[in-house]
Design a protein around this motif. Structure first.
Motif, PDB file in Angstrom:
ATOM      1  N   ASP A  31       0.810  -1.219   0.000  1.00  0.00           N
ATOM      2  CA  ASP A  31       0.000   0.000   0.000  1.00  0.00           C
ATOM      3  C   ASP A  31       0.841   1.266   0.000  1.00  0.00           C
ATOM      4  O   ASP A  31       0.477   2.290   0.553  1.00  0.00           O
ATOM      5  N   VAL A  59       6.573  -0.279  -7.340  1.00  0.00           N
ATOM      6  CA  VAL A  59       5.168   0.123  -7.472  1.00  0.00           C
ATOM      7  C   VAL A  59       4.307  -1.131  -7.382  1.00  0.00           C
ATOM      8  O   VAL A  59       4.460  -2.050  -8.204  1.00  0.00           O
ATOM      9  N   TYR A  63      -1.258  -0.295  -9.757  1.00  0.00           N
ATOM     10  CA  TYR A  63      -1.055   1.152  -9.732  1.00  0.00           C
ATOM     11  C   TYR A  63      -0.050   1.544 -10.816  1.00  0.00           C
ATOM     12  O   TYR A  63       0.864   0.782 -11.140  1.00  0.00           O
ATOM     13  N   SER A  64      -0.238   2.726 -11.360  1.00  0.00           N
ATOM     14  CA  SER A  64       0.717   3.268 -12.322  1.00  0.00           C
ATOM     15  C   SER A  64       1.459   4.427 -11.686  1.00  0.00           C
ATOM     16  O   SER A  64       0.891   5.166 -10.868  1.00  0.00           O
ATOM     17  N   TRP A  65       2.729   4.581 -12.061  1.00  0.00           N
ATOM     18  CA  TRP A  65       3.547   5.661 -11.506  1.00  0.00           C
ATOM     19  C   TRP A  65       4.661   5.976 -12.488  1.00  0.00           C
ATOM     20  O   TRP A  65       5.300   5.070 -13.031  1.00  0.00           O
ATOM     21  N   TYR A  71       2.519  14.958  -9.015  1.00  0.00           N
ATOM     22  CA  TYR A  71       1.307  14.482  -8.366  1.00  0.00           C
ATOM     23  C   TYR A  71       0.806  15.569  -7.426  1.00  0.00           C
ATOM     24  O   TYR A  71       1.395  15.823  -6.375  1.00  0.00           O
ATOM     25  N   TYR A 120       4.552  -6.525  -8.001  1.00  0.00           N
ATOM     26  CA  TYR A 120       4.980  -5.139  -8.110  1.00  0.00           C
ATOM     27  C   TYR A 120       5.821  -4.957  -9.363  1.00  0.00           C
ATOM     28  O   TYR A 120       6.260  -5.919  -9.997  1.00  0.00           O
ATOM     29  N   LEU A 151      -0.721   5.546  -1.173  1.00  0.00           N
ATOM     30  CA  LEU A 151      -1.788   4.821  -1.873  1.00  0.00           C
ATOM     31  C   LEU A 151      -3.018   4.721  -0.961  1.00  0.00           C
ATOM     32  O   LEU A 151      -2.884   4.675   0.263  1.00  0.00           O
ATOM     33  N   PRO A 152      -4.224   4.738  -1.571  1.00  0.00           N
ATOM     34  CA  PRO A 152      -4.499   4.654  -3.018  1.00  0.00           C
ATOM     35  C   PRO A 152      -4.575   5.993  -3.747  1.00  0.00           C
ATOM     36  O   PRO A 152      -4.642   6.031  -4.963  1.00  0.00           O
ATOM     37  N   GLN A 154      -2.491   8.690  -4.060  1.00  0.00           N
ATOM     38  CA  GLN A 154      -1.298   9.248  -4.697  1.00  0.00           C
ATOM     39  C   GLN A 154      -1.342  10.781  -4.729  1.00  0.00           C
ATOM     40  O   GLN A 154      -1.103  11.413  -5.738  1.00  0.00           O
TER      41      GLN A 154
END
Length: 374
Positions: A31, A59, A63-65, A71, A120, A151-152, A154
């Motif tokens: 998380d 990650v 989730y995308s990063w 952000y 991940y 998270l979640p 961001q």
């Protein structure tokens, strides 16, 4: 203080074959987006070169990063700290940035590579840049900021500080994600090594017989010039007392210096400061980082007269677009000093004097003199 507990999951058994090629993730959390490792690409760089850090971020699946993205106004960056303003208390680092923190930040992202595993993705990338215009100094890797790491949503950042055992989310909230070891993170920024000129002919330095201070090379460069051609040799800098030398030859008798020339005050960032020992009883001073003075000169050598003092900063010298020197004017006492550069090439030149300052610092520029062969 509010604490956020992060639940850790071990992937050791499932991922052993994959980690034959990479280091295993240490801070991976289901998380949180976590910083896994950081190291400096080159521990020594020359002024004008980028400092480059290699990072790995984990990650969680789903989730995308992207390290290039911001952000909610936060961006991923690496901060360094000069040795002289870095302190530790019980192993935890602290840096006295003041309001100049942005000048210590590396923020250019490149070479992003993503590798997917079971639960991940490991994203590796480089963060690079120059701090304080590439000033010569020793720097410690002090802080890493990973944007959008909570998270979640961001929405905030994770801040990893040197010596801390856990990350901080935004400003106040503790996040129980361990801080990875800062491997090879310290950097030395050094002056560039001059490129030798083929078949150089030694050039004598100006006479310092009028001063009790010895003439000494300030950069360790070898003196060289060619009086028979217009090619630019490697300039050599020498430092001596600022008592004017008027048509006084060097020890070998083949260089003379003109009377000191006053410098016209630029329209912005500079002011006139009175000082009885300066040429004309005053000098130009600026407390704005990056302030410039442009001089048009002619001949193979010139001398810059400047002011030293407790709160004085760095002075950068550029001749015809090429930086030939960057030096400190900080001293326990206020006085007029001078540096001379010999071997810049015959003909006309444009010389720029630029301030490289930290918070509260300034520089003082008094006058300049020209030298010519006789």
């Amino acid at each position: 203080m509010f604490y956020k507990l992060k639940v850790f999951t071990s992937f050791t058994v499932l991922l052993i074959p994959l980690f034959l090629f990479i280091n295993p993730a240490q801070a991976t959390s289901p998380d949180a987006i976590t910083l896994e490792s950081i190291s400096v690409v080159n521990s020594t760089v020359e002024t004008g070169q980028d400092i480059v850090m290699q990072l790995e971020v984990a990650v969680p699946t789903g989730y995308s990063w992207d390290p290039n993205d911001s952000y909610l106004g936060y961006s991923t960056k690496v901060l360094l700290c000069k040795n002289e303003i870095y302190t530790e208390n019980n192993g935890v680092g602290s840096c006295s940035y003041g309001n100049t923190q942005s000048q210590y930040a590396l923020s250019s992202i490149s070479e992003v590579v993503e590798t997917n595993y079971l639960n991940y993705s490991l994203i590796s990338f480089k963060v690079s840049g120059q701090i304080f215009a590439g000033s010569v100094n020793e720097f410690k890797l002090f802080r890493v900021i990973v944007a959008g790491a909570d998270l979640p949503n961001q929405e905030e950042i994770h801040k990893y500080d040197r010596g801390k055992t856990y990350a901080i989310e935004s400003v106040f909230d503790r996040t129980d994600v361990p801080v990875p070891t800062f491997l090879n993170g310290d950097v030395s920024v050094v002056a560039p090594t001059p490129t030798p000129t083929p078949t150089p002919t030694p050039t004598p330095t100006p006479s310092a017989t009028s001063s009790s201070e010895p003439v000494s090379s300030s950069s360790g460069a070898q003196s060289s010039t060619s009086s028979a051609s217009n090619s630019v040799a490697i300039p050599v800098a020498v430092e001596f007392s600022a008592k004017q030398t008027i048509k006084s030859p060097s020890a070998l008798g083949n260089l003379t210096w003109t009377r000191a020339n006053e410098i016209k005050k630029p329209k912005t960032n500079w002011k006139t400061t009175k000082y009885s020992k300066a040429n004309g009883k005053s000098y130009l001073s600026s407390s704005v980082n990056g302030s410039k003075i442009k001089l048009k000169t002619k001949g193979d050598a010139f001398t810059l007269r400047y002011i030293t003092g407790a709160n004085m900063g760095m002075i950068q010298v550029i001749v015809d677009g090429k930086k030939i020197a960057e030096f400190s004017s900080k001293s326990a006492t206020t006085k007029v000093k001078a540096k001379s550069w010999i071997g810049i090439g015959s003909g006309k030149h444009i010389i720029q004097i630029i301030s490289v300052l930290e918070n509260g610092e300034k520089i003082g520029i008094d006058a300049y003199q020209l030298g010519r062969a006789v």
